[in-house]
Design a protein around this motif. Sequence first.
Motif, mmCIF file in Angstrom:
data_model
loop_
_atom_site.group_PDB
_atom_site.id
_atom_site.type_symbol
_atom_site.label_atom_id
_atom_site.label_comp_id
_atom_site.label_asym_id
_atom_site.label_seq_id
_atom_site.Cartn_x
_atom_site.Cartn_y
_atom_site.Cartn_z
ATOM 1 N N ARG A 156 1.018 -1.205 0.025
ATOM 2 C CA ARG A 156 -0.129 0.191 0.088
ATOM 3 C C ARG A 156 0.961 1.274 -0.132
ATOM 4 O O ARG A 156 1.804 1.376 0.340
ATOM 5 N N ASN B 16 0.044 5.202 1.288
ATOM 6 C CA ASN B 16 -0.893 6.068 2.431
ATOM 7 C C ASN B 16 -1.108 7.455 1.614
ATOM 8 O O ASN B 16 0.006 8.333 1.518
ATOM 9 N N GLY C 242 -3.355 10.634 6.254
ATOM 10 C CA GLY C 242 -3.372 10.115 7.372
ATOM 11 C C GLY C 242 -2.314 9.407 7.942
ATOM 12 O O GLY C 242 -2.380 8.163 8.209
ATOM 13 N N GLU C 243 -1.132 10.049 8.058
ATOM 14 C CA GLU C 243 0.083 9.755 8.677
ATOM 15 C C GLU C 243 0.267 9.543 10.018
ATOM 16 O O GLU C 243 0.189 10.720 10.642
ATOM 17 N N HIS C 244 0.557 8.800 10.611
ATOM 18 C CA HIS C 244 0.662 8.740 12.292
ATOM 19 C C HIS C 244 -0.302 9.122 12.960
ATOM 20 O O HIS C 244 -0.379 9.584 13.893
ATOM 21 N N ASP D 152 -3.143 6.589 12.627
ATOM 22 C CA ASP D 152 -3.722 5.137 13.166
ATOM 23 C C ASP D 152 -3.632 4.833 14.648
ATOM 24 O O ASP D 152 -4.566 4.454 15.409
ATOM 25 N N TYR D 153 -2.272 5.050 15.061
ATOM 26 C CA TYR D 153 -2.153 4.729 16.682
ATOM 27 C C TYR D 153 -2.601 5.762 17.489
ATOM 28 O O TYR D 153 -2.466 5.802 18.601
ATOM 29 N N SER E 176 2.948 -2.319 15.560
ATOM 30 C CA SER E 176 2.720 -1.490 14.464
ATOM 31 C C SER E 176 1.127 -1.168 14.534
ATOM 32 O O SER E 176 0.452 -1.814 15.347
ATOM 33 N N GLY E 177 0.872 -0.270 13.744
ATOM 34 C CA GLY E 177 -0.721 0.425 13.764
ATOM 35 C C GLY E 177 -1.604 -0.490 13.021
ATOM 36 O O GLY E 177 -0.880 -1.416 12.120
ATOM 37 N N LEU F 31 -3.267 0.679 10.135
ATOM 38 C CA LEU F 31 -3.135 1.214 8.737
ATOM 39 C C LEU F 31 -2.848 0.143 7.771
ATOM 40 O O LEU F 31 -3.635 -0.248 6.770
ATOM 41 N N ASP F 32 -1.576 -0.346 7.636
ATOM 42 C CA ASP F 32 -1.168 -1.171 6.669
ATOM 43 C C ASP F 32 -1.759 -2.432 6.430
ATOM 44 O O ASP F 32 -2.083 -3.030 5.186
ATOM 45 N N GLY G 128 3.954 6.546 4.663
ATOM 46 C CA GLY G 128 4.572 5.543 5.590
ATOM 47 C C GLY G 128 5.235 6.189 6.813
ATOM 48 O O GLY G 128 4.923 7.339 7.103
ATOM 49 N N ALA G 129 6.113 5.411 7.244
ATOM 50 C CA ALA G 129 6.498 5.828 8.899
ATOM 51 C C ALA G 129 7.362 7.176 8.556
ATOM 52 O O ALA G 129 7.548 7.979 9.629
HETATM 53 C C1 GLA Z 1 4.038 2.846 9.621
HETATM 54 C C2 GLA Z 1 3.271 2.157 10.401
HETATM 55 C C3 GLA Z 1 1.673 2.531 10.350
HETATM 56 C C4 GLA Z 1 1.718 4.167 10.342
HETATM 57 C C5 GLA Z 1 2.518 4.649 9.283
HETATM 58 C C6 GLA Z 1 2.524 5.952 9.597
HETATM 59 O O1 GLA Z 1 3.726 2.410 8.355
HETATM 60 O O2 GLA Z 1 3.410 0.528 10.119
HETATM 61 O O3 GLA Z 1 0.881 1.678 11.142
HETATM 62 O O4 GLA Z 1 1.656 4.356 11.697
HETATM 63 O O5 GLA Z 1 3.851 4.237 9.705
HETATM 64 O O6 GLA Z 1 1.249 6.578 9.282
#
Ligand code: GLA
Length: 359
Positions: free
Chosen positions: A22, A24, A27-29, A31-32, A159-160, A162-163, A315-316
Amino acid sequence: MRNGFLAAFGYAPEAVASAPGRVNLLGEHTDYNDGFVLPIALAQQTTVSLGHAVGEEFTLRSEGFARPLRFRLDRRPDEPFGRYVFGCIQEVARRGHAIPPLDIHVGSELPMGVGLSSSAALEVATLRALRRFLDVAIDDVEIARMAQRAEIDHAGVRSGILDRMASSLADPAHALFVDARTLEARLWSLPAGTAVLVIDSGVPRSRVPSKVGERRSECEEACARLGVASLRDVRRLATVESLPDPWRRRARHVVSENDRVVRAVAGADGARLGRLMNESHASLRDDYEVSLVEVDRLVSLLQEHPAVHGAKWTGAGLGGACVAICAADRIADVAAEVLGDYRRLGGRGRLLAPPELLA
Ligand code: GLA
């Protein structure tokens, strides 16, 4: 994709399943922080094939590894790659399903370590293959939850969601709006006439330590100071302005990013979605501070191209890929011109999507 199971084990697989990586869009950071995300699936997939093994052991083979990995269910393999697969098997076993020793083959079109969630694709493909092999009913949201638990409990990565939600429920033709608190999800069509371009910055994510753990703690501290359960519960930006730094800036990123996702899915054309993505990048760079000079340079080149509506990191952060929303009929020009400029400036970028330009 060619299935390597037959070549690896000498018989045809009994169950085969795939799952995508995926990027993104927004909506970065978040999800947690129980917030909102808007990923889209890539065409590149990971494929997992299974068959009954002879003997007591599981055997895992992958195109990326010369030697097979063997394990039993009572002992977690040491190799990180094996732990993802082992964790998924344990998740299915925890639901009460008996799992016989298996031959497992993994093939993947996804590059690792560039922020396209190759680990989520591996987990979701493994869980889908097990679902098919055992002929059990597990819905796609539950698959995402199980994949997340497998990663946390067995791969040791906090991990959150999202992925895993993106890999389990999104497709390359639609983005997926997800409420990370309720896991309510719905497909969202890209604005007419736009397409997604993904370019790897060439800066590996492993080059600098991830800041995710530190940022999570800062968000938790911001919540404690504001007296809320999560930053999702803060709706007005003015609320966070009372916090001292760095909590003020971290919380400002999350609150404003949630708002950008909500505004996009409320109805955005290409130009508006692009503006929101540009704002997201600036917020990740200035408030969340998960940026690197080289990647900012690539994002700027994308943002300055006349056929690009907007671009950001995906991503992260701290390395990996960038995503841009472009005029669909100009995407080949954008890719060639931006990559050319980036390389002239010393970057080692490469195109990752769309697939029709990769041949
Ligand atoms: C990583 C994490 C996701 C999310 C992104 C930032 O990909 O695995 O859960 O927190 O960073 O949006």
